[in-house]
Design a protein around this motif. Sequence first.
Motif, mmCIF file in Angstrom:
data_model
loop_
_atom_site.group_PDB
_atom_site.id
_atom_site.type_symbol
_atom_site.label_atom_id
_atom_site.label_comp_id
_atom_site.label_asym_id
_atom_site.label_seq_id
_atom_site.Cartn_x
_atom_site.Cartn_y
_atom_site.Cartn_z
ATOM 1 N N HIS A 252 0.864 -1.176 0.000
ATOM 2 C CA HIS A 252 0.000 0.000 0.000
ATOM 3 C C HIS A 252 0.902 1.229 0.000
ATOM 4 O O HIS A 252 1.932 1.253 0.673
ATOM 5 C CB HIS A 252 -0.901 0.013 1.235
ATOM 6 N N ALA A 254 1.296 5.462 0.464
ATOM 7 C CA ALA A 254 0.770 6.739 0.937
ATOM 8 C C ALA A 254 1.808 7.816 0.621
ATOM 9 O O ALA A 254 2.886 7.837 1.232
ATOM 10 C CB ALA A 254 0.480 6.703 2.433
ATOM 11 N N ASP A 273 -2.293 10.036 10.199
ATOM 12 C CA ASP A 273 -3.540 9.645 9.526
ATOM 13 C C ASP A 273 -3.319 8.454 8.595
ATOM 14 O O ASP A 273 -4.156 7.553 8.503
ATOM 15 C CB ASP A 273 -4.115 10.821 8.740
ATOM 16 N N ALA A 274 -2.181 8.445 7.891
ATOM 17 C CA ALA A 274 -1.877 7.325 6.988
ATOM 18 C C ALA A 274 -1.764 6.018 7.765
ATOM 19 O O ALA A 274 -2.258 4.968 7.324
ATOM 20 C CB ALA A 274 -0.585 7.604 6.226
ATOM 21 N N LYS A 276 -3.187 5.420 10.729
ATOM 22 C CA LYS A 276 -4.511 5.098 11.272
ATOM 23 C C LYS A 276 -5.411 4.445 10.222
ATOM 24 O O LYS A 276 -6.235 3.584 10.548
ATOM 25 C CB LYS A 276 -5.170 6.368 11.803
ATOM 26 N N GLN A 277 -5.269 4.851 8.995
ATOM 27 C CA GLN A 277 -6.089 4.265 7.928
ATOM 28 C C GLN A 277 -5.610 2.865 7.561
ATOM 29 O O GLN A 277 -6.403 2.000 7.188
ATOM 30 C CB GLN A 277 -6.045 5.160 6.687
ATOM 31 N N PHE A 278 -4.312 2.617 7.683
ATOM 32 C CA PHE A 278 -3.744 1.327 7.286
ATOM 33 C C PHE A 278 -3.879 0.255 8.378
ATOM 34 O O PHE A 278 -4.276 -0.882 8.081
ATOM 35 C CB PHE A 278 -2.269 1.522 6.932
#
Length: 283
Positions: A252, A254, A273-274, A276-278
Amino acid sequence: MNIGFEERHIEVSGLTTRYLTAGNNDPPLVLLHGVGDSAADWSWVLEDIGTRHRVLALDFPGAGDSAKPRRDYSIDFLTQFLRDFLQILEIPRAVLVGNSLGGLIALRFALSNPEQVPALILVDSMGFGQVVNPILSSLTLPLYGELAIAWCKTPLGAKQRAWSRAALLFANPWEVPAKWLAEQERMGLLPGFLEANLSMLRSQIYVLGQQNLVLESLPQVQMPTLVVWGVNDLVIPYNQAQDAVSRLQQGHLALIPSCGHLPQVEQPKLFADALKQFLPGHL
């Protein structure tokens, strides 16, 4: 530096080692810095990430406030040190988050110990391609690095080193946090720090660029892997991140805008944030 995390010191393989820690939810995140940096680089995101995870940011030997013996700081030595660190703290499984050289060490450890790494986060990592900024490769030339060390050990040289690193590592060097500059200046004057970090640099970089490349090994990486990269990285171009992700089984990407080699310092909210999303979907 932010508050809300704890500083601790332990003995790892006979070496006094500093690490910063916050949070309490397992599996923990172990944060690994790059050449010329320290655990302090993660202080801008420790509290944010620590609200959901236990986080530990260590100073490698030769860096920050860990011991700095006169020795060869090879990648093998630093990878073994990470193994010993996890064993001493009785951490059987950890998400490894590595920046620059720390990313290469995290990846090498994960390839050798996949059962211990449920997920991997590589931040502007070394090891994905030969190209690197010639400012760094020039430091590996015989005597040139030693002459640079002699100058940087002076108070004026330490200041110049801090500002020169800011210009190289940040997309917007005029916005570099004053505390980051102060920490760089402080470390530059610590006995043994510059010598150890030149040894680390030479373990991965030579006059023609990066060595110890891991591109051919990336298809073997089994765990979900997030590659985070500053779009304006002057040290390593972000096309190396794109190439790496295309080779990973569960890769993935970012990309962080308006950002250089240290997203956790320059764009801490976007970086956090990156993660937390992953992480929720891959642990």
